[in-house]
Design a protein around this motif. Structure first.
Motif, short mmCIF file in Angstrom:
data_model
loop_
_atom_site.label_atom_id
_atom_site.label_comp_id
_atom_site.label_asym_id
_atom_site.label_seq_id
_atom_site.Cartn_x
_atom_site.Cartn_y
_atom_site.Cartn_z
N ARG A 1 52.60 41.82 37.16
CA ARG A 1 53.38 41.98 38.38
C ARG A 1 52.68 42.91 39.36
O ARG A 1 51.63 43.49 39.06
CB ARG A 1 54.78 42.50 38.05
CG ARG A 1 55.58 41.56 37.13
CD ARG A 1 57.01 42.03 36.97
NE ARG A 1 57.76 41.97 38.22
CZ ARG A 1 58.37 40.88 38.66
NH1 ARG A 1 58.32 39.75 37.98
NH2 ARG A 1 59.04 40.91 39.80
N ASP A 2 53.26 43.05 40.55
CA ASP A 2 52.77 43.94 41.61
C ASP A 2 51.37 43.58 42.07
O ASP A 2 50.56 44.45 42.43
CB ASP A 2 52.80 45.41 41.14
CG ASP A 2 54.18 45.86 40.70
OD1 ASP A 2 55.16 45.40 41.30
OD2 ASP A 2 54.27 46.65 39.74
N ILE A 3 51.05 42.28 42.07
CA ILE A 3 49.74 41.85 42.55
C ILE A 3 49.74 41.87 44.09
O ILE A 3 50.78 41.69 44.73
CB ILE A 3 49.38 40.45 42.04
CG1 ILE A 3 50.43 39.43 42.47
CG2 ILE A 3 49.25 40.46 40.53
CD1 ILE A 3 50.12 38.01 42.05
N LEU A 4 48.58 42.11 44.67
CA LEU A 4 48.49 42.16 46.13
C LEU A 4 48.65 40.75 46.72
O LEU A 4 48.11 39.78 46.18
CB LEU A 4 47.14 42.73 46.56
CG LEU A 4 46.95 44.24 46.44
CD1 LEU A 4 45.58 44.64 46.97
CD2 LEU A 4 48.03 44.99 47.21
N PRO A 5 49.36 40.63 47.83
CA PRO A 5 49.57 39.30 48.45
C PRO A 5 48.37 38.88 49.29
O PRO A 5 48.46 38.72 50.52
CB PRO A 5 50.82 39.54 49.31
CG PRO A 5 50.74 40.99 49.69
CD PRO A 5 50.14 41.68 48.50
N ILE A 6 47.24 38.68 48.64
CA ILE A 6 46.01 38.24 49.31
C ILE A 6 45.43 37.07 48.51
O ILE A 6 45.72 36.91 47.33
CB ILE A 6 44.97 39.38 49.41
CG1 ILE A 6 44.66 39.95 48.02
CG2 ILE A 6 45.45 40.47 50.35
CD1 ILE A 6 43.58 41.01 48.02
N GLU A 7 44.61 36.28 49.16
CA GLU A 7 44.08 35.08 48.51
C GLU A 7 43.15 35.42 47.36
O GLU A 7 43.25 34.85 46.27
CB GLU A 7 43.36 34.21 49.53
CG GLU A 7 42.83 32.91 48.95
CD GLU A 7 42.18 32.02 49.99
OE1 GLU A 7 41.67 30.95 49.63
OE2 GLU A 7 42.18 32.42 51.19
N ASP A 8 42.22 36.34 47.58
CA ASP A 8 41.21 36.68 46.57
C ASP A 8 41.61 37.93 45.80
O ASP A 8 40.88 38.92 45.77
CB ASP A 8 39.84 36.88 47.23
CG ASP A 8 39.35 35.63 47.93
OD1 ASP A 8 39.40 34.56 47.30
OD2 ASP A 8 38.93 35.72 49.10
N TYR A 9 42.78 37.88 45.15
CA TYR A 9 43.28 39.07 44.46
C TYR A 9 42.81 39.17 43.02
O TYR A 9 42.99 40.21 42.38
CB TYR A 9 44.82 39.09 44.49
CG TYR A 9 45.48 38.12 43.55
CD1 TYR A 9 45.81 38.50 42.25
CD2 TYR A 9 45.80 36.83 43.94
CE1 TYR A 9 46.42 37.62 41.37
CE2 TYR A 9 46.41 35.94 43.09
CZ TYR A 9 46.72 36.34 41.80
OH TYR A 9 47.32 35.46 40.93
N LYS A 10 42.17 38.12 42.50
CA LYS A 10 41.73 38.14 41.10
C LYS A 10 40.35 37.52 40.97
O LYS A 10 39.95 36.67 41.78
CB LYS A 10 42.73 37.41 40.20
CG LYS A 10 42.84 35.92 40.46
CD LYS A 10 43.87 35.28 39.55
CE LYS A 10 43.95 33.77 39.72
NZ LYS A 10 44.28 33.34 41.09
N SER A 11 39.63 37.92 39.90
CA SER A 11 38.30 37.36 39.67
C SER A 11 37.92 37.58 38.22
O SER A 11 38.11 38.67 37.67
CB SER A 11 37.27 38.02 40.59
OG SER A 11 35.97 37.53 40.35
N PHE A 12 37.37 36.54 37.58
CA PHE A 12 36.88 36.66 36.21
C PHE A 12 35.46 37.21 36.21
O PHE A 12 34.66 36.91 37.10
CB PHE A 12 36.89 35.30 35.51
CG PHE A 12 38.25 34.86 35.05
CD1 PHE A 12 38.77 35.35 33.86
CD2 PHE A 12 39.00 33.97 35.80
CE1 PHE A 12 40.03 34.95 33.42
CE2 PHE A 12 40.25 33.56 35.37
CZ PHE A 12 40.77 34.06 34.18
#
Length: 442
Positions: A141-152
């Motif tokens: 939860r509490d992820i930022l509301p942006i397109e590139d918020y995650k990356s492996f």
């Protein structure tokens, strides 16, 4: 690249996705509740047909190992997963939309290990990880509301997620998760003003950048140590709109809304390239070759080919960025070995710029008659292909450029994707697709 080119039959489709191993193509047809799989190696014969319960398929995603395929409906907040290894196996993930009390679905993707599906809830409420192995479900939860918020990470063993801390004045942090148990191993505070996106690059460093208001770029180690900060300066105005790293991780390229292109060396953190893309740029590079598309009338239909010119013909500078079907942001793409980079900007929608990284010189410019819709590099050769919503494929390589016409006159290309083995390109328009095959390679 020496080869002959042939085209397959055209096939009706609304969503088309090539498998990562390049062997299969998956597609759907509007108002048909089926997912078709065709074999590229067997002349597009149907390998499998899966019946779906989706009223409309918005997204199709292959697992990295090309064994599983997921298709989803955003409106229904529903995903179905099928297996090519076990035709009887199937999985349904019912997330539920806001009306039914669920969190809804924004998009989804596979983990690098191909056994977990990650879904992003509407309004970025949470990231959910669904296991195909033991049916465990984990939520972040509490992820930022942006397109590139995650990356492996490059090895696929860790996931970086941009989050905000509701208990600490909304400060932004980057959390690193171990995908073996999906637990947070460590986190670090983001030092910038307004985090816009993050990305791992090949040597396992984290590239993080600010929004268009600030244009800061930060490089962190995998442990969260700040290695370098590239602040905006008087020569580079605010507004990073596109950013990418080379396959080797040695260079980071970024471009702003004023078409200023920069190339940063991640070993020295110095700028290897700092240029503004405009029509006068070609005069600064005497060895640059301008390939200008020409239309030649014929008895049957118009023919297209490239001619080498010394100057641009009448330039179309686009002001209306909301034109239907037009790319609205700059795009940067490195070649397979990171020695070349192609740049597109919507200010000049019919021009593609190609730079030689080793010399930091503009090597070629392609000027098209129509707006560029898509372009991509060969997976292991210095060979580029682009389309402009015509019935032609346009190719560039260091020795020269060419235009190849598809036999089907009713085909107007909008997207292209090169197969992983480099032997074929899947080409689509709004209603159908075809395969461009290369043979007799040397």
């Amino acid at each position: 690249m020496n080869s002959s080119i042939s085209f397959s039959e055209s096939i009706l489709a609304t969503k088309v996705v090539l498998s990562p191993n390049g062997y299969f193509v998956a597609y759907t047809v509007q108002n048909h509740e089926k997912l078709w799989i065709r074999s590229i190696k067997e002349n597009l014969t149907i390998s499998e047909t899966f019946v779906t319960i989706l009223s409309n398929v918005d997204q199709i995603e292959w697992s990295i190992d090309s064994v599983y395929i997921a298709c989803g409906s955003i409106d229904q907040a529903l995903i179905q997963i099928f297996s090519l290894d076990d035709k009887k196996w199937k999985c349904k993930i019912d997330i539920g939309n806001g009306i039914s009390g669920g969190v809804g679905l924004l998009d989804f993707c596979w983990s690098r290990m191909s056994r977990h599906l990650l879904t992003t809830a509407c309004h970025h409420i949470q990231l959910t990880i669904w296991s195909l192995v033991d049916k465990d479900v984990h939520s972040i939860r509490d992820i930022l509301p942006i397109e590139d918020y995650k990356s492996f990470s490059p090895d696929g063993k860790e996931l970086a997620v941009a989050k905000f801390d509701v208990c600490d004045s909304g400060k932004k942090f980057v959390h690193i998760y171990d995908i073996s148990n999906w637990k947070c191993n460590r986190r670090f505070n983001y030092m910038g003003m307004d985090l816009k996106g993050l990305k791992w690059y090949p040597d396992k460093k984290l590239l993080i950048w600010d929004s268009v208001l600030f244009s800061n770029i930060y490089i962190y180690s995998s442990q969260g140590d700040l290695l370098n900060h590239c602040p905006p300066d008087g020569n580079f105005s605010r507004g990073i709109q596109s950013i990418d790293s080379s396959p080797t991780g040695q260079f980071i390229a970024f471009i702003n809304h004023k078409n200023q292109l920069r190339l940063m060396n991640t070993l020295s953190y110095g700028m290897s390239l700092d240029e503004t893309l405009n029509i006068s740029l070609i005069s600064h590079f005497p060895t640059c070759i301008l390939y200008s598309e020409q239309i030649i009338p014929s008895s049957h239909k118009l023919q297209r080919k490239y001619e080498i010119k010394k100057h641009f013909r009448g330039i179309e500078k686009s002001i209306d960025r909301m034109e239907s079907g037009k790319i609205t942001i700059p795009i940067l793409k490195f070649s397979w070995d990171g020695k070349l980079i192609s740049a597109y900007t919507p200010t000049f929608p019919n021009i593609l710029w190609i730079w030689d990284i080793s010399t930091t010189k503009l090597t070629s410019v392609l000027q098209q008659q129509q707006h560029i819709k898509d372009f991509c590099w060969h997976p292991f050769e210095d060979y580029l292909c682009l389309v402009t919503m015509t019935e032609y494929l346009y190719f560039w390589s260091p020795p020269g450029s060419s235009a190849v016409q598809i036999p089907n006159e009713d085909f107007y290309f909008t997207t292209i994707n090169w197969s992983s083995d480099g032997n074929s390109i899947i080409v689509t328009d709004s209603e159908k697709f075809t395969i461009c095959n290369f043979s007799n390679q040397q």
